[in-house]
Design a protein around this motif. Structure first.
Motif, PDB file in Angstrom:
ATOM      1  N   PRO A 160       0.800  -1.225   0.000  1.00  0.00           N
ATOM      2  CA  PRO A 160       0.000   0.000   0.000  1.00  0.00           C
ATOM      3  C   PRO A 160       0.836   1.281   0.000  1.00  0.00           C
ATOM      4  CG  PRO A 160       0.003  -0.966   2.169  1.00  0.00           C
ATOM      5  CD  PRO A 160       0.769  -1.900   1.276  1.00  0.00           C
ATOM      6  N   GLY A 161       1.385   1.656  -1.118  1.00  0.00           N
ATOM      7  CA  GLY A 161       2.072   2.935  -1.247  1.00  0.00           C
ATOM      8  C   GLY A 161       3.569   2.858  -1.032  1.00  0.00           C
ATOM      9  N   PRO A 162       4.253   3.934  -1.393  1.00  0.00           N
ATOM     10  CA  PRO A 162       5.709   3.952  -1.295  1.00  0.00           C
ATOM     11  C   PRO A 162       6.228   3.966   0.133  1.00  0.00           C
ATOM     12  CG  PRO A 162       4.890   6.098  -1.938  1.00  0.00           C
ATOM     13  CD  PRO A 162       3.718   5.162  -1.932  1.00  0.00           C
ATOM     14  N   ALA A 163       5.420   4.415   1.080  1.00  0.00           N
ATOM     15  CA  ALA A 163       5.861   4.488   2.475  1.00  0.00           C
ATOM     16  C   ALA A 163       5.740   3.140   3.174  1.00  0.00           C
ATOM     17  CB  ALA A 163       5.047   5.538   3.221  1.00  0.00           C
ATOM     18  N   ALA A 164       5.304   2.114   2.453  1.00  0.00           N
ATOM     19  CA  ALA A 164       5.125   0.770   3.018  1.00  0.00           C
ATOM     20  C   ALA A 164       4.262   0.814   4.275  1.00  0.00           C
ATOM     21  CB  ALA A 164       6.461   0.106   3.289  1.00  0.00           C
ATOM     22  N   VAL A 165       3.139   1.500   4.170  1.00  0.00           N
ATOM     23  CA  VAL A 165       2.194   1.608   5.276  1.00  0.00           C
ATOM     24  C   VAL A 165       1.558   0.237   5.479  1.00  0.00           C
ATOM     25  CG1 VAL A 165       0.068   2.718   6.042  1.00  0.00           C
ATOM     26  CG2 VAL A 165       1.721   3.995   4.693  1.00  0.00           C
ATOM     27  N   HIS A 166       1.435  -0.166   6.722  1.00  0.00           N
ATOM     28  CA  HIS A 166       0.759  -1.430   7.017  1.00  0.00           C
ATOM     29  C   HIS A 166      -0.562  -1.122   7.717  1.00  0.00           C
ATOM     30  CE1 HIS A 166       0.137  -5.627   7.904  1.00  0.00           C
ATOM     31  NE2 HIS A 166      -0.158  -5.274   9.138  1.00  0.00           N
ATOM     32  N   PHE A 167      -1.633  -1.619   7.166  1.00  0.00           N
ATOM     33  CA  PHE A 167      -2.954  -1.404   7.746  1.00  0.00           C
ATOM     34  C   PHE A 167      -3.328  -2.633   8.560  1.00  0.00           C
ATOM     35  CE2 PHE A 167      -2.967   1.213   3.922  1.00  0.00           C
ATOM     36  CZ  PHE A 167      -3.415   2.413   4.433  1.00  0.00           C
ATOM     37  N   ASP A 168      -3.399  -2.482   9.887  1.00  0.00           N
ATOM     38  CA  ASP A 168      -3.865  -3.567  10.738  1.00  0.00           C
ATOM     39  C   ASP A 168      -5.326  -3.843  10.433  1.00  0.00           C
ATOM     40  OD1 ASP A 168      -1.543  -4.043  12.399  1.00  0.00           O
ATOM     41  OD2 ASP A 168      -1.920  -2.056  13.237  1.00  0.00           O
ATOM     42  N   LEU A 169      -5.754  -5.075  10.647  1.00  0.00           N
ATOM     43  CA  LEU A 169      -7.144  -5.428  10.384  1.00  0.00           C
ATOM     44  C   LEU A 169      -8.118  -4.632  11.234  1.00  0.00           C
ATOM     45  CD1 LEU A 169      -6.937  -9.301  10.001  1.00  0.00           C
ATOM     46  CD2 LEU A 169      -7.260  -7.593   8.204  1.00  0.00           C
ATOM     47  N   ILE A 170      -7.672  -4.201  12.425  1.00  0.00           N
ATOM     48  CA  ILE A 170      -8.579  -3.471  13.313  1.00  0.00           C
ATOM     49  C   ILE A 170      -8.384  -1.961  13.251  1.00  0.00           C
ATOM     50  CG2 ILE A 170      -8.920  -5.392  14.902  1.00  0.00           C
ATOM     51  CD1 ILE A 170      -6.850  -4.120  16.740  1.00  0.00           C
ATOM     52  N   ALA A 171      -7.515  -1.493  12.355  1.00  0.00           N
ATOM     53  CA  ALA A 171      -7.338  -0.050  12.175  1.00  0.00           C
ATOM     54  C   ALA A 171      -8.641   0.543  11.652  1.00  0.00           C
ATOM     55  CB  ALA A 171      -6.196   0.231  11.216  1.00  0.00           C
ATOM     56  N   LEU A 172      -9.027   1.686  12.185  1.00  0.00           N
ATOM     57  CA  LEU A 172     -10.270   2.332  11.767  1.00  0.00           C
ATOM     58  C   LEU A 172     -10.001   3.330  10.650  1.00  0.00           C
ATOM     59  CD1 LEU A 172     -12.131   2.958  15.130  1.00  0.00           C
ATOM     60  CD2 LEU A 172     -12.585   1.214  13.408  1.00  0.00           C
ATOM     61  N   VAL A 173     -10.823   3.261   9.630  1.00  0.00           N
ATOM     62  CA  VAL A 173     -10.703   4.138   8.472  1.00  0.00           C
ATOM     63  C   VAL A 173     -11.930   5.032   8.437  1.00  0.00           C
ATOM     64  CG1 VAL A 173     -10.477   4.221   5.958  1.00  0.00           C
ATOM     65  CG2 VAL A 173      -9.452   2.329   7.239  1.00  0.00           C
ATOM     66  N   SER A 174     -11.699   6.337   8.309  1.00  0.00           N
ATOM     67  CA  SER A 174     -12.803   7.293   8.222  1.00  0.00           C
ATOM     68  C   SER A 174     -12.537   8.258   7.078  1.00  0.00           C
ATOM     69  CB  SER A 174     -12.971   8.053   9.543  1.00  0.00           C
ATOM     70  OG  SER A 174     -11.787   8.746   9.860  1.00  0.00           O
ATOM     71  N   ILE A 175     -13.579   8.953   6.665  1.00  0.00           N
ATOM     72  CA  ILE A 175     -13.470   9.934   5.590  1.00  0.00           C
ATOM     73  C   ILE A 175     -12.724  11.151   6.120  1.00  0.00           C
ATOM     74  CG2 ILE A 175     -14.786  11.477   4.081  1.00  0.00           C
ATOM     75  CD1 ILE A 175     -15.039   8.588   3.291  1.00  0.00           C
ATOM     76  N   ASP A 176     -11.798  11.677   5.328  1.00  0.00           N
ATOM     77  CA  ASP A 176     -11.091  12.908   5.685  1.00  0.00           C
ATOM     78  C   ASP A 176     -11.991  14.074   5.293  1.00  0.00           C
ATOM     79  OD1 ASP A 176      -9.404  15.032   6.131  1.00  0.00           O
ATOM     80  OD2 ASP A 176      -7.702  14.177   5.044  1.00  0.00           O
ATOM     81  N   GLU A 177     -12.475  14.790   6.292  1.00  0.00           N
ATOM     82  CA  GLU A 177     -13.384  15.912   6.035  1.00  0.00           C
ATOM     83  C   GLU A 177     -12.692  17.036   5.266  1.00  0.00           C
ATOM     84  OE1 GLU A 177     -16.535  15.620   6.534  1.00  0.00           O
ATOM     85  OE2 GLU A 177     -16.328  13.726   7.599  1.00  0.00           O
ATOM     86  N   ASP A 178     -11.380  17.113   5.355  1.00  0.00           N
ATOM     87  CA  ASP A 178     -10.618  18.129   4.636  1.00  0.00           C
ATOM     88  C   ASP A 178     -10.110  17.595   3.302  1.00  0.00           C
ATOM     89  OD1 ASP A 178     -10.946  19.840   6.813  1.00  0.00           O
ATOM     90  OD2 ASP A 178      -9.139  19.065   7.792  1.00  0.00           O
ATOM     91  N   ALA A 179     -10.765  16.566   2.782  1.00  0.00           N
ATOM     92  CA  ALA A 179     -10.336  15.928   1.533  1.00  0.00           C
ATOM     93  C   ALA A 179     -10.420  16.911   0.374  1.00  0.00           C
ATOM     94  CB  ALA A 179     -11.214  14.710   1.243  1.00  0.00           C
ATOM     95  N   PRO A 180      -9.622  16.684  -0.669  1.00  0.00           N
ATOM     96  CA  PRO A 180      -9.680  17.537  -1.859  1.00  0.00           C
ATOM     97  C   PRO A 180     -11.080  17.543  -2.464  1.00  0.00           C
ATOM     98  CG  PRO A 180      -7.803  16.048  -1.958  1.00  0.00           C
ATOM     99  CD  PRO A 180      -8.619  15.655  -0.771  1.00  0.00           C
ATOM    100  N   ALA A 181     -11.303  18.476  -3.339  1.00  0.00           N
ATOM    101  CA  ALA A 181     -12.614  18.634  -3.986  1.00  0.00           C
ATOM    102  C   ALA A 181     -13.029  17.342  -4.677  1.00  0.00           C
ATOM    103  CB  ALA A 181     -12.559  19.772  -4.990  1.00  0.00           C
TER     104      ALA A 181
END
Length: 137
Positions: free
Chosen positions: A37-58
């Motif tokens: 997942p990406g160049p930073a080799a981010v690891h997403f744990d199964l229990i990590a919570l994902v939410s919408i970024d309210e400051d997301a681009p248009a």
């Protein structure tokens, strides 16, 4: 060949689907062949919570997103979802969801709250003492 076994000749040309399973798209096609997942080799744990970024681009940038990316965003729109819940809700393998979430994180479309590391959790002994103290009241 016996009458019990149907003829399993070559599949009809031009058909990229299974009648029972629906359209067939291989996971590597959804991720562009990527497994991380990406160049930073981010690891997403199964229990990590994902939410919408309210400051997301248009929303105009959303056109660059694939249908799987948009499905993950829609699943998070009502409330934060864990990576495992997103995989189940989108009916995608966890590895694919992790790569797609990496894309969304890079585009600042989602926020990820990582679980608390076990070293930072309270000691079980302390929790038991708190429970016993509450029972004593």
């Amino acid at each position: 060949m016996t009458d019990d076994m149907p003829d399993s000749g070559p599949p009809p040309s031009g058909h990229w689907y299974d009648q029972e399973a629906g359209p067939l798209v291989r996971p590597y096609a959804m991720t562009g062949g990527r497994t991380q997942p990406g160049p930073a080799a981010v690891h997403f744990d199964l229990i990590a919570l994902v939410s919408i970024d309210e400051d997301a681009p248009a929303a105009g940038e959303g056109t660059a997103l694939g249908p799987e990316h948009r499905a993950l965003i829609e699943l998070c729109r009502a409330e934060p979802q864990s990576v495992a819940e997103l995989a189940a809700g989108a009916d995608l393998p966890v590895g694919v969801v992790r790569v797609l979430l990496g894309d969304l994180l890079e585009r600042r479309r989602v926020l990820v709250s990582r679980p608390v590391p076990p070293a930072r959790l309270p000691d079980e002994r302390v929790l038991r003492e708190v429970i016993e103290g509450l029972r004593a009241l």
